[in-house]
Write an enzyme that holds these catalytic residues in place. Sequence first.
Site, PDB file in Angstrom:
ATOM      1  N   SER A  36      54.497 -27.249  57.617  1.00 17.53           N
ATOM      2  CA  SER A  36      55.937 -27.380  57.839  1.00 17.53           C
ATOM      3  C   SER A  36      56.236 -27.885  59.252  1.00 17.53           C
ATOM      4  O   SER A  36      57.143 -28.694  59.462  1.00 17.53           O
ATOM      5  CB  SER A  36      56.652 -26.045  57.599  1.00 17.53           C
ATOM      6  N   LYS A  37      55.460 -27.422  60.222  1.00 18.22           N
ATOM      7  CA  LYS A  37      55.698 -27.849  61.596  1.00 18.22           C
ATOM      8  C   LYS A  37      55.231 -29.293  61.822  1.00 18.22           C
ATOM      9  O   LYS A  37      55.803 -30.020  62.648  1.00 18.22           O
ATOM     10  CB  LYS A  37      55.025 -26.888  62.573  1.00 18.22           C
ATOM     11  N   ALA A  45      50.936 -23.108  55.230  1.00 14.95           N
ATOM     12  CA  ALA A  45      52.334 -23.463  54.975  1.00 14.95           C
ATOM     13  C   ALA A  45      53.071 -23.678  56.297  1.00 14.95           C
ATOM     14  O   ALA A  45      53.799 -24.662  56.457  1.00 14.95           O
ATOM     15  CB  ALA A  45      53.015 -22.373  54.152  1.00 14.95           C
ATOM     16  N   TYR A  46      52.867 -22.762  57.226  1.00 11.63           N
ATOM     17  CA  TYR A  46      53.512 -22.887  58.541  1.00 11.63           C
ATOM     18  C   TYR A  46      53.049 -24.157  59.249  1.00 11.63           C
ATOM     19  O   TYR A  46      53.866 -24.931  59.770  1.00 11.63           O
ATOM     20  CB  TYR A  46      53.184 -21.655  59.382  1.00 11.63           C
ATOM     21  N   SER A  47      51.741 -24.397  59.276  1.00 12.94           N
ATOM     22  CA  SER A  47      51.198 -25.567  59.965  1.00 12.94           C
ATOM     23  C   SER A  47      51.742 -26.855  59.358  1.00 12.94           C
ATOM     24  O   SER A  47      52.151 -27.775  60.079  1.00 12.94           O
ATOM     25  CB  SER A  47      49.668 -25.554  59.893  1.00 12.94           C
TER      26      SER A  47
END
Length: 225
Positions: free
Chosen positions: A135-136, A131-133
């Site tokens: 989103s970035k 999710a973090y990857s």
Amino acid sequence: MTKTAVITGSMSGLGAAAATRLAEDGVKVIRFDLAPGSDVVVDVSDSAAVDAAAADVGPIDILINCAGIVGPNKPLWEVADAEWDKVFAVNVRGTFNMARAFIPGMRDKGWGRIVNFASMAGKDGNPNLSAYSASKAAVIAMTKSLGKELATSGILVNVIAPAVIETPMNDTTAPEVLAHITSLIPMKRVGRAEEVAELVAWLASDKVSFSTGAVYDISGGRATY
């Protein structure tokens, strides 16, 4: 003339370091954060709250979008809808909300600097941080598009992609994940917030004049493209 900057996520980590560094250059800094003590307490994922805060603050010269969360440390197939949505709400929609709210004032002035924060994870992808990857990666793409849209307006928009930096946000990252992403750095250490703040200061200044929609890696040598 004194320039005014709004920095989100500015009560800790990279945002706090950026606020300190810009103040050293004589910039008036307005801190946006959910944490007590900030100049403006606001949830960047709430578009109505952001619009109201922007109306209260008025036109600014510099926008630094630092607010972000890591989200779940688990394989993608174990991530719940709510976990995925929360990461995108803060990291992507928060950046979008802030830019949309403040760009009109910059356009009226004919000058502005926007610095967004992504991550090496948005370029390489980190295991158990899907999710973090993702989103970035979205923040990187948004910056590239926005840079082109504003290219002749006097407003420059760039994005910083740090490798792992020693900040409170990484206190919640699983130790094995942190060890893995640190092992990818050829300099064999994590970065320091003040090192990133120097890059922010340049991107927020008149010294950058022929760069927009660009990704600036600060990775201790990890970046490969």
